[in-house]
Design a protein around this motif. Structure first.
Motif, PDB file in Angstrom:
ATOM      1  N   SER A  87       0.816  -1.214   0.000  1.00 15.31           N
ATOM      2  CA  SER A  87       0.000   0.000   0.000  1.00 15.31           C
ATOM      3  C   SER A  87       0.852   1.267   0.000  1.00 15.31           C
ATOM      4  N   LYS A 120     -14.862   0.570  -7.343  1.00 23.96           N
ATOM      5  CA  LYS A 120     -13.597   0.113  -6.762  1.00 23.96           C
ATOM      6  C   LYS A 120     -13.816  -0.711  -5.494  1.00 23.96           C
ATOM      7  N   ASP A 122     -13.210  -3.709  -3.218  1.00 21.47           N
ATOM      8  CA  ASP A 122     -12.022  -4.539  -3.049  1.00 21.47           C
ATOM      9  C   ASP A 122     -12.293  -5.613  -2.003  1.00 21.47           C
ATOM     10  N   GLU A 158     -14.845  -0.333  -0.391  1.00 22.09           N
ATOM     11  CA  GLU A 158     -14.981   0.474  -1.604  1.00 22.09           C
ATOM     12  C   GLU A 158     -13.894   1.558  -1.550  1.00 22.09           C
ATOM     13  N   ARG A 159     -12.845   1.406  -2.373  1.00 22.70           N
ATOM     14  CA  ARG A 159     -11.646   2.224  -2.211  1.00 22.70           C
ATOM     15  C   ARG A 159     -11.871   3.689  -2.587  1.00 22.70           C
ATOM     16  N   GLU A 160     -12.694   3.980  -3.596  1.00 19.60           N
ATOM     17  CA  GLU A 160     -12.944   5.388  -3.899  1.00 19.60           C
ATOM     18  C   GLU A 160     -13.619   6.069  -2.723  1.00 19.60           C
ATOM     19  N   MET A 248      -6.510  -3.172  -5.044  1.00 16.70           N
ATOM     20  CA  MET A 248      -6.030  -1.815  -5.341  1.00 16.70           C
ATOM     21  C   MET A 248      -4.525  -1.771  -5.506  1.00 16.70           C
ATOM     22  N   PRO A 253      -4.803  -1.906 -11.110  1.00 14.34           N
ATOM     23  CA  PRO A 253      -5.700  -2.317 -10.022  1.00 14.34           C
ATOM     24  C   PRO A 253      -6.853  -3.166 -10.554  1.00 14.34           C
ATOM     25  N   PHE A 255     -10.743  -4.728  -9.330  1.00 14.41           N
ATOM     26  CA  PHE A 255     -11.807  -4.617  -8.338  1.00 14.41           C
ATOM     27  C   PHE A 255     -12.942  -5.579  -8.672  1.00 14.41           C
TER      28      PHE A 255
END
Length: 282
Positions: A87, A120, A122, A158-160, A248, A253, A255
């Motif tokens: 990361s 996004k 994950d 949800e990365r966003e 990510m 990336p 998803f």
């Protein structure tokens, strides 16, 4: 012991898994697997019962979250060395804490329903602890005595929403169905918690492998640390971080999308299987 909850959503009943793997109904002893039944004394009363004396539950019943009425859902981020490195984050000097809202809790094989507008979402396989005794300002040496058991947690993220929407990770961590727990709540006497293998596949492709020996902060350290800032109570869930291999961090990336199937598991704690479905009201 392996404690379990079975039945339709909102109507789950308590059970125990016998040595053959069959589910036995516990309804004559407790009304649910919830905080009030997770103390050492309460678990001792359940353990004293011969499983063969309990009714067998028919096979193929739905398995619900392994603990009812979760009070607080506390999460630890960046707690595996290899995940922090992938990361591009420094090794944290103290546990990184955030919350998942309890409305995200779902059964281990229930679908993952994508959040509205998600691009996004994950995956993260984790080991969670369930608190059985109150703990406040607990010494590290005594901290695990407050833990009723351990379970698999899928910290769907949800990365966003988590990272690109102005702060507060819980925005990407708390969608309905983004917190599967179970299938079992396993009491500590059955586990070597410092040496548990974790794995996760997407559509049959291995994405994550890890071992709790690679945790930066141990289970005992986590409970002791959190208890400096709040009083942990029976029924609280603490999920303890994920190993490397999240979507990510891939190049490019990757998803989750509708139609994907995620399977994940942890040594001694069982496994989960979720189909990913489009957004709908849950």
């Amino acid at each position: 012991m392996k404690l379990i909850r079975f039945g339709e959503p909102g109507h789950e009943r308590p059970g125990i898994v016998d040595p053959s793997g069959a589910i036995r109904a516990l309804g004559a002893l407790v009304d649910d697997i919830s905080g009030e039944h997770l103390s050492r004394a309460a678990l001792g009363r359940i353990a004293a019962v011969d499983p063969d004396s309990l009714p067998v539950v028919p096979p193929h019943v739905r398995i619900g979250p392994c603990v009812a009425t979760v009070r607080n859902f506390i999460s630890v981020g960046l707690n595996y060395v290899d995940h922090a490195l992938e990361s591009n984050a420094p090794i944290p000097p103290e546990p990184v804490l955030f919350n998942k809202l309890t409305s995200c809790v779902s059964g281990p094989d229930d679908p993952i329903v994508l959040m509205k507008g998600s691009e996004k979402t994950d995956w993260e396989v984790e080991v969670a602890m369930v608190i059985g005794e109150p703990a406040y300002l607990a010494d590290e040496a005594e901290a695990l005595s407050a833990v009723a058991g351990f379970c698999v947690c899928h910290d769907v993220s949800e990365r966003e929403f988590q990272l690109e929407r102005g702060g507060q990770w819980m925005k990407g961590k708390s969608g309905p169905t983004y917190g599967p727990l179970g299938p079992w709540l396993v009491t500590p006497d059955e586990l070597d918690v410092g040496n548990l293998d974790l794995w996760l596949d997407v559509n049959g492709q291995r994405m994550q492998t890890g071992n709790t020996a690679r945790m930066i902060f141990s289970f005992a350290k986590i409970v002791s640390y959190i208890s400096r800032f709040m009083k942990l109570m029976p029924g609280d869930v603490i999920t303890t971080g994920t190993p490397r291999g999240v979507g990510m961090a891939m190049n490019p990336p990757r998803f989750l999308k509708a139609g994907d199937v995620v399977t994940l598991g942890v040594t001694g704690l069982g496994q989960q299987r979720q189909s990913v479905v489009p957004h709908r009201t849950v």
